[in-house]
Design a protein around this motif. Sequence first.
Motif, PDB file in Angstrom:
ATOM      1  N   UNK A   1      14.720  17.460  13.595  1.00 63.06           N
ATOM      2  CA  UNK A   1      15.218  16.621  14.683  1.00 63.06           C
ATOM      3  C   UNK A   1      16.503  17.239  15.215  1.00 63.06           C
ATOM      4  N   UNK A   2      16.400  17.920  16.331  1.00 66.11           N
ATOM      5  CA  UNK A   2      17.547  18.641  16.887  1.00 66.11           C
ATOM      6  C   UNK A   2      18.405  17.769  17.793  1.00 66.11           C
ATOM      7  N   UNK A   3      18.030  16.507  17.984  1.00 70.18           N
ATOM      8  CA  UNK A   3      18.802  15.647  18.876  1.00 70.18           C
ATOM      9  C   UNK A   3      19.611  14.584  18.140  1.00 70.18           C
ATOM     10  N   UNK A   4      19.244  14.284  16.886  1.00 73.18           N
ATOM     11  CA  UNK A   4      19.907  13.194  16.172  1.00 73.18           C
ATOM     12  C   UNK A   4      20.251  13.567  14.738  1.00 73.18           C
ATOM     13  N   UNK A   5      21.330  12.981  14.240  1.00 67.72           N
ATOM     14  CA  UNK A   5      21.740  13.102  12.844  1.00 67.72           C
ATOM     15  C   UNK A   5      21.134  11.932  12.080  1.00 67.72           C
ATOM     16  N   UNK A   6      20.446  12.221  10.990  1.00 67.34           N
ATOM     17  CA  UNK A   6      19.824  11.178  10.179  1.00 67.34           C
ATOM     18  C   UNK A   6      20.734  10.834   9.016  1.00 67.34           C
ATOM     19  N   UNK A   7      21.198   9.592   9.003  1.00 68.66           N
ATOM     20  CA  UNK A   7      22.142   9.149   7.977  1.00 68.66           C
ATOM     21  C   UNK A   7      21.463   8.608   6.734  1.00 68.66           C
ATOM     22  N   UNK A   8      20.285   8.011   6.913  1.00 67.10           N
ATOM     23  CA  UNK A   8      19.655   7.307   5.793  1.00 67.10           C
ATOM     24  C   UNK A   8      18.151   7.204   6.012  1.00 67.10           C
ATOM     25  N   UNK A   9      17.396   7.381   4.931  1.00 71.71           N
ATOM     26  CA  UNK A   9      15.961   7.100   4.929  1.00 71.71           C
ATOM     27  C   UNK A   9      15.659   6.174   3.756  1.00 71.71           C
ATOM     28  N   UNK A  10      14.854   5.145   4.003  1.00 72.83           N
ATOM     29  CA  UNK A  10      14.398   4.242   2.957  1.00 72.83           C
ATOM     30  C   UNK A  10      12.881   4.176   3.009  1.00 72.83           C
ATOM     31  N   UNK A  11      12.240   4.245   1.836  1.00 74.34           N
ATOM     32  CA  UNK A  11      10.791   4.158   1.749  1.00 74.34           C
ATOM     33  C   UNK A  11      10.415   2.980   0.845  1.00 74.34           C
ATOM     34  N   UNK A  12       9.156   2.594   0.881  1.00 80.76           N
ATOM     35  CA  UNK A  12       8.705   1.531  -0.011  1.00 80.76           C
ATOM     36  C   UNK A  12       8.765   2.003  -1.454  1.00 80.76           C
TER      37      UNK A  12
ATOM     38  N   UNK B   1      22.482  10.008  17.757  1.00 77.22           N
ATOM     39  CA  UNK B   1      22.423  11.243  18.537  1.00 77.22           C
ATOM     40  C   UNK B   1      23.640  12.124  18.258  1.00 77.22           C
ATOM     41  N   UNK B   2      23.413  13.427  18.111  1.00 79.25           N
ATOM     42  CA  UNK B   2      24.521  14.328  17.825  1.00 79.25           C
ATOM     43  C   UNK B   2      25.638  14.194  18.848  1.00 79.25           C
ATOM     44  N   UNK B   3      25.272  13.959  20.100  1.00 81.29           N
ATOM     45  CA  UNK B   3      26.279  13.880  21.155  1.00 81.29           C
ATOM     46  C   UNK B   3      27.165  12.643  21.024  1.00 81.29           C
ATOM     47  N   UNK B   4      26.759  11.686  20.172  1.00 80.95           N
ATOM     48  CA  UNK B   4      27.540  10.471  19.998  1.00 80.95           C
ATOM     49  C   UNK B   4      28.191  10.368  18.612  1.00 80.95           C
ATOM     50  N   UNK B   5      28.048  11.404  17.787  1.00 83.40           N
ATOM     51  CA  UNK B   5      28.596  11.326  16.428  1.00 83.40           C
ATOM     52  C   UNK B   5      30.097  11.108  16.413  1.00 83.40           C
ATOM     53  N   UNK B   6      30.799  11.702  17.357  1.00 83.42           N
ATOM     54  CA  UNK B   6      32.261  11.580  17.397  1.00 83.42           C
ATOM     55  C   UNK B   6      32.729  10.497  18.351  1.00 83.42           C
ATOM     56  N   UNK B   7      31.814   9.871  19.047  1.00 82.75           N
ATOM     57  CA  UNK B   7      32.182   8.864  20.039  1.00 82.75           C
ATOM     58  C   UNK B   7      32.626   7.566  19.370  1.00 82.75           C
ATOM     59  N   UNK B   8      33.518   6.871  20.024  1.00 79.71           N
ATOM     60  CA  UNK B   8      33.932   5.538  19.606  1.00 79.71           C
ATOM     61  C   UNK B   8      33.536   4.578  20.715  1.00 79.71           C
ATOM     62  N   UNK B   9      32.603   3.697  20.403  1.00 76.38           N
ATOM     63  CA  UNK B   9      32.084   2.778  21.418  1.00 76.38           C
ATOM     64  C   UNK B   9      31.828   1.438  20.753  1.00 76.38           C
TER      65      UNK B   9
END
Length: 219
Positions: free
Chosen positions: A61-72, A92-100
Motif C-alpha cells: 500500500x503505497x498511499x497509506x500507513x497501516x497502524x494496526x491489523x486485527x484478525x479473528x 494516508x502518508x500525506x496526512x501523517x504529519x497533519x494536525x486536523x
Amino acid sequence: MKERVFAAFALLFAPIGGMASASETISFTVGDVKFTAIAPEGYCIPKGEDEIFAAEVAIQDTSSFTSLTLIRCDLAGEERGYDVDFLVIKTPFRLLSAIKSREELLGSLSAQMGKPDWEINREMDGVPNQIADTMSRNFATAVSVEGTIRPRGVDSICAYLGGKLTGAGGSGLMGSCVTSVDGKVMTIHSYGLADGSQSVENLMRRSRAVALSIKRVAP
C-alpha cells in the motif's frame, strides 16, 4: 490459496506485534504519536505466518500507513488463512504529519460528500484495480477485483464509507470510519464476508466503536 488471495485484496485498504486477546486494550502509532484502542470482542493482533502475510500485503500500500491489523482470534494460524473478517487502521502518508481536529475534518468531508468530484470518490474508484494489480504481482497469477465503495454519511464521530468488493475466492464487505483523534487523521476499515452473516451497516458500527475507544497516550 484462494482464501489468502481474497483476504489480501482487502488488506490493502498493518506495524504488527504479538497476540492480543479479545477486548484487550492494544496500542498503535500514527506518525510519532502513540494511541490505545479496545479490540472488538474476538479479535486479535496477528502473529506468526498471519503477521508475515499481513505485513507483506500492507507494504504494497503505497498511499497509506497501516497502524494496526486485527484478525479473528478463532482463525489465527489456520492454514486456509483468516478469511475476510478483520479490521485495519490506516492513515494516508500525506496526512501523517497533519494536525486536523475531528470537527474540522468531518466538516470538510460533510461539505464535499456526494459531489461527483469528491476526492475520496476518485480514490475509491481506483481501489479495485490497485488491489488486483498488487495481488497479481504477489501471487504470480491474474487476479480480478471489482466493487463499489461509496460515502455513507457523516455524524459527529465518523465520515462513513462502505460497499462490496468481489475478487478471487468470493466477495467481501467493507464498512469504514474516517475520523481524527487528538488531531491525527485515521480510517478504521472493518471487513466481513458477504455471506449474509455481516452487513455494511454493522461493519460501519464496528469501525465507529473502535474509533470511540481510541485514546492518545500521554508522552
